[in-house]
Motif scaffolding. Structure first.
Motif, PDB file in Angstrom:
ATOM      1  N   LYS A  32       0.845  -1.195   0.000  1.00 41.83           N
ATOM      2  CA  LYS A  32       0.000   0.000   0.000  1.00 41.83           C
ATOM      3  C   LYS A  32       0.881   1.246   0.000  1.00 41.83           C
ATOM      4  CE  LYS A  32      -2.865   2.651   3.218  1.00 41.83           C
ATOM      5  NZ  LYS A  32      -3.465   2.692   4.556  1.00 41.83           N
ATOM      6  N   VAL A  33       0.432   2.295  -0.678  1.00 37.15           N
ATOM      7  CA  VAL A  33       1.170   3.551  -0.710  1.00 37.15           C
ATOM      8  C   VAL A  33       0.183   4.698  -0.471  1.00 37.15           C
ATOM      9  CG1 VAL A  33       0.938   3.911  -3.194  1.00 37.15           C
ATOM     10  CG2 VAL A  33       2.875   4.916  -1.976  1.00 37.15           C
ATOM     11  N   THR A  34       0.673   5.736   0.180  1.00 37.66           N
ATOM     12  CA  THR A  34      -0.119   6.945   0.405  1.00 37.66           C
ATOM     13  C   THR A  34       0.569   8.108  -0.300  1.00 37.66           C
ATOM     14  OG1 THR A  34      -0.936   6.188   2.553  1.00 37.66           O
ATOM     15  CG2 THR A  34      -1.043   8.554   2.123  1.00 37.66           C
ATOM     16  N   ILE A  51     -11.278  18.736  -4.991  1.00 37.81           N
ATOM     17  CA  ILE A  51      -9.985  18.007  -4.967  1.00 37.81           C
ATOM     18  C   ILE A  51     -10.048  16.934  -6.049  1.00 37.81           C
ATOM     19  CG2 ILE A  51      -8.393  16.624  -3.605  1.00 37.81           C
ATOM     20  CD1 ILE A  51      -9.602  17.909  -1.105  1.00 37.81           C
ATOM     21  N   GLU A  52      -9.019  16.891  -6.837  1.00 33.72           N
ATOM     22  CA  GLU A  52      -9.018  15.966  -7.982  1.00 33.72           C
ATOM     23  C   GLU A  52      -7.646  15.327  -8.124  1.00 33.72           C
ATOM     24  OE1 GLU A  52     -11.009  16.919 -11.982  1.00 33.72           O
ATOM     25  OE2 GLU A  52      -8.871  17.274 -12.361  1.00 33.72           O
ATOM     26  N   TRP A  53      -7.633  13.957  -8.244  1.00 37.02           N
ATOM     27  CA  TRP A  53      -6.407  13.213  -8.532  1.00 37.02           C
ATOM     28  C   TRP A  53      -6.497  12.709  -9.967  1.00 37.02           C
ATOM     29  CZ3 TRP A  53      -1.890  12.471  -5.965  1.00 37.02           C
ATOM     30  CH2 TRP A  53      -1.842  12.789  -4.614  1.00 37.02           C
ATOM     31  N   VAL A  54      -5.409  12.935 -10.720  1.00 32.15           N
ATOM     32  CA  VAL A  54      -5.351  12.486 -12.118  1.00 32.15           C
ATOM     33  C   VAL A  54      -4.041  11.750 -12.364  1.00 32.15           C
ATOM     34  CG1 VAL A  54      -6.821  14.363 -12.934  1.00 32.15           C
ATOM     35  CG2 VAL A  54      -4.331  14.638 -12.919  1.00 32.15           C
ATOM     36  N   LEU A  55      -4.072  10.875 -13.366  1.00 33.49           N
ATOM     37  CA  LEU A  55      -2.878  10.143 -13.796  1.00 33.49           C
ATOM     38  C   LEU A  55      -2.417  10.739 -15.113  1.00 33.49           C
ATOM     39  CD1 LEU A  55      -0.849   7.775 -13.586  1.00 33.49           C
ATOM     40  CD2 LEU A  55      -2.554   6.333 -14.732  1.00 33.49           C
ATOM     41  N   ILE A  56      -1.188  11.268 -15.088  1.00 35.76           N
ATOM     42  CA  ILE A  56      -0.634  11.898 -16.293  1.00 35.76           C
ATOM     43  C   ILE A  56       0.021  10.827 -17.139  1.00 35.76           C
ATOM     44  CG2 ILE A  56       0.984  13.607 -17.177  1.00 35.76           C
ATOM     45  CD1 ILE A  56       0.644  15.150 -14.578  1.00 35.76           C
ATOM     46  N   ARG A  86      -9.473  -0.206  -5.208  1.00 34.38           N
ATOM     47  CA  ARG A  86      -8.109  -0.179  -4.667  1.00 34.38           C
ATOM     48  C   ARG A  86      -7.660   1.237  -4.285  1.00 34.38           C
ATOM     49  NH1 ARG A  86      -3.811  -1.492  -7.460  1.00 34.38           N
ATOM     50  NH2 ARG A  86      -4.623  -1.074  -9.564  1.00 34.38           N
ATOM     51  N   MET A  87      -8.542   2.216  -4.332  1.00 35.32           N
ATOM     52  CA  MET A  87      -8.137   3.593  -4.028  1.00 35.32           C
ATOM     53  C   MET A  87      -9.185   4.275  -3.156  1.00 35.32           C
ATOM     54  SD  MET A  87      -8.977   5.279  -7.696  1.00 35.32           S
ATOM     55  CE  MET A  87     -10.553   5.008  -8.486  1.00 35.32           C
ATOM     56  N   GLN A  88      -8.708   5.230  -2.380  1.00 36.23           N
ATOM     57  CA  GLN A  88      -9.593   5.973  -1.482  1.00 36.23           C
ATOM     58  C   GLN A  88      -8.855   7.187  -0.926  1.00 36.23           C
ATOM     59  OE1 GLN A  88     -10.386   2.968   1.479  1.00 36.23           O
ATOM     60  NE2 GLN A  88      -8.470   3.380   2.561  1.00 36.23           N
ATOM     61  N   PHE A  89      -9.618   8.191  -0.485  1.00 33.19           N
ATOM     62  CA  PHE A  89      -9.005   9.313   0.217  1.00 33.19           C
ATOM     63  C   PHE A  89      -8.558   8.848   1.609  1.00 33.19           C
ATOM     64  CE2 PHE A  89     -11.402  12.004  -2.807  1.00 33.19           C
ATOM     65  CZ  PHE A  89     -10.373  12.858  -3.189  1.00 33.19           C
ATOM     66  N   LEU A 101      -4.082  10.481  -1.096  1.00 30.97           N
ATOM     67  CA  LEU A 101      -4.693   9.334  -1.783  1.00 30.97           C
ATOM     68  C   LEU A 101      -4.010   8.044  -1.353  1.00 30.97           C
ATOM     69  CD1 LEU A 101      -6.582   8.158  -4.004  1.00 30.97           C
ATOM     70  CD2 LEU A 101      -4.698   8.549  -5.623  1.00 30.97           C
ATOM     71  N   ASP A 102      -4.806   7.034  -0.968  1.00 24.55           N
ATOM     72  CA  ASP A 102      -4.298   5.691  -0.651  1.00 24.55           C
ATOM     73  C   ASP A 102      -4.553   4.770  -1.845  1.00 24.55           C
ATOM     74  OD1 ASP A 102      -3.542   6.492   1.854  1.00 24.55           O
ATOM     75  OD2 ASP A 102      -5.343   5.716   2.866  1.00 24.55           O
ATOM     76  N   ILE A 103      -3.511   4.048  -2.267  1.00 23.66           N
ATOM     77  CA  ILE A 103      -3.647   3.028  -3.315  1.00 23.66           C
ATOM     78  C   ILE A 103      -3.271   1.693  -2.688  1.00 23.66           C
ATOM     79  CG2 ILE A 103      -2.944   2.252  -5.611  1.00 23.66           C
ATOM     80  CD1 ILE A 103      -2.215   5.107  -6.286  1.00 23.66           C
ATOM     81  N   LEU A 104      -4.189   0.739  -2.744  1.00 21.18           N
ATOM     82  CA  LEU A 104      -4.002  -0.576  -2.117  1.00 21.18           C
ATOM     83  C   LEU A 104      -3.591  -1.617  -3.155  1.00 21.18           C
ATOM     84  CD1 LEU A 104      -7.312  -0.520  -0.021  1.00 21.18           C
ATOM     85  CD2 LEU A 104      -5.077   0.424   0.624  1.00 21.18           C
ATOM     86  N   ASN A 105      -2.916  -2.656  -2.642  1.00 18.41           N
ATOM     87  CA  ASN A 105      -2.542  -3.805  -3.494  1.00 18.41           C
ATOM     88  C   ASN A 105      -1.923  -3.332  -4.808  1.00 18.41           C
ATOM     89  OD1 ASN A 105      -2.274  -6.454  -4.365  1.00 18.41           O
ATOM     90  ND2 ASN A 105      -4.396  -6.597  -5.082  1.00 18.41           N
TER      91      ASN A 105
END
Length: 358
Positions: A32-34, A51-56, A86-89, A101-105
């Motif tokens: 897991k990474v934060t 609040i917005e998370w995007v993948l460039i 697999r993602m959440q605030f 942002l938390d990304i799991l597995n």
């Protein structure tokens, strides 16, 4: 006017700011990474918080991919199917100033550049973070290449079936006193002109930025094998086996010939030797011939003819020796003239003194 614009720009910059400083992360697959995105608001920021998370994407020609969003007091996380579930605030209420942002597995495909955008009018701020997901070394196997004989070159190999580059290898001697050569940091360890001092257990450790894995191998250096003796023994054993096989074949053939010969001899004996005649059949045939001869005569001719008594008919005594046979006198009655009666004369056998039939 310019001064006023600069003052406004300065105020906007000071009104909303992102306080997190980390710009890159390296982590292992499956963990897991934060990704941090903390911010501070100002009294001037009166608009709604977004609040917005995007993948460039790595390709600048492609559009940014929205991952998750907070807007109008709601969370929207259905934009990116690859990370669904697999993602959440990190904080369920990002209004507290934490939009991390938390990304799991994690998966290796999650590697990329992520951007956090915070907007509260009139303030807008963003920050990019580089995420690299590594695969730990796994399924590392050790092996030996070459002959483990004294004076030969032996190579110890170490390889991981899984693991992100760059992988490094480190050989260690678990048992034994012989020092390792300088090439012990490579995946292959070459031991030249090996001696029995090289015998022992060797350990290989494979590692990268996120983990390690290891394996062990046992090296046993022995004196050269006497190949000439082995070849000679194999030849002798082969010849001996062939001799035994030939002897068995010879015995089988001989036994077969003997059985075949016995059958042929037994068959020849049955064909060459006729069955012996019984004594009773000889006597009956003799009596029958006499009756047929006598039956050809007429009754009138038989009046003066003396019949041979049955006591004189050849029986079992017929086969006795001449000295044991009783005397047999020939008949004195004159034979009738058969020519006048029209009958064919028939010779009646008589027995002479020496026992022969006349």
């Amino acid at each position: 006017h310019d001064f006023a614009l600069c003052s406004v720009t300065y105020c906007l910059t000071r009104s909303l700011s992102i306080t997190s400083a980390e710009k890159s992360f390296e982590t292992a697959q499956g963990e897991k990474v934060t990704l941090p995105c903390t911010f501070v608001l100002s009294e001037e920021d009166e608009g709604p918080l977004d609040i917005e998370w995007v993948l460039i994407p790595a390709d600048n020609q492609k559009k940014e991919q929205i991952i998750i969003m907070y807007a109008v007091d709601r969370i929207y996380n259905h934009y990116y199917a690859a990370m669904t579930g697999r993602m959440q605030f990190t904080n369920p209420d990002p209004r507290s100033g934490d939009g991390s942002l938390d990304i799991l597995n994690l998966k290796s495909a999650d590697t990329g550049t992520y951007q956090c955008k915070v907007k509260k009018a009139p303030g807008v701020q963003s920050q990019k973070i580089q995420l690299t997901v590594h695969v730990k070394p796994a399924r590392t196997k050790c092996s030996i290449e070459g002959s483990q004989e004294i004076g030969k070159d032996v190579t110890l190999k170490c390889a991981s079936q899984e693991g992100s580059p760059l992988l490094s290898y480190d050989w260690r001697r678990v048992s034994g006193t012989q020092e390792l050569p300088a090439t012990s940091v490579l995946s292959e360890l070459l031991l030249k002109n090996a001696s029995q001092d090289y015998s022992g257990t060797y350990n290989c450790v494979a590692s990268n930025r996120v983990g390690t894995d290891e394996c062990s191998v046992e090296l046993n250096v022995t004196p050269p094998i006497n190949t000439a003796g082995i070849i000679a023994g194999a030849i002798v054993g082969t010849l001996l086996g062939l001799c035994i096989l030939a002897f068995l074949v010879f015995c089988c053939c001989k036994k077969h010939r003997e059985k075949k010969y016995e059958k042929e001899v037994h068959h020849d004996i049955r064909e060459d030797v006729p069955p012996p005649k019984s004594r009773s059949s000889t006597a009956r045939s003799y009596i029958g011939s006499n009756r047929s001869s006598l039956g050809s005569m007429s009754p009138s001719n038989m009046e003066g003819y003396t019949k041979t008594p049955y006591s004189q008919v050849p029986s079992e005594d017929f086969e006795r020796t001449p000295g044991q046979n009783p005397p047999f006198a020939p008949s004195k009655v004159a034979a009738p003239n058969l020519s006048r009666m029209g009958a064919v004369p028939v010779m009646i056998p008589a027995q002479s003194k020496d026992g022969s039939i006349v």
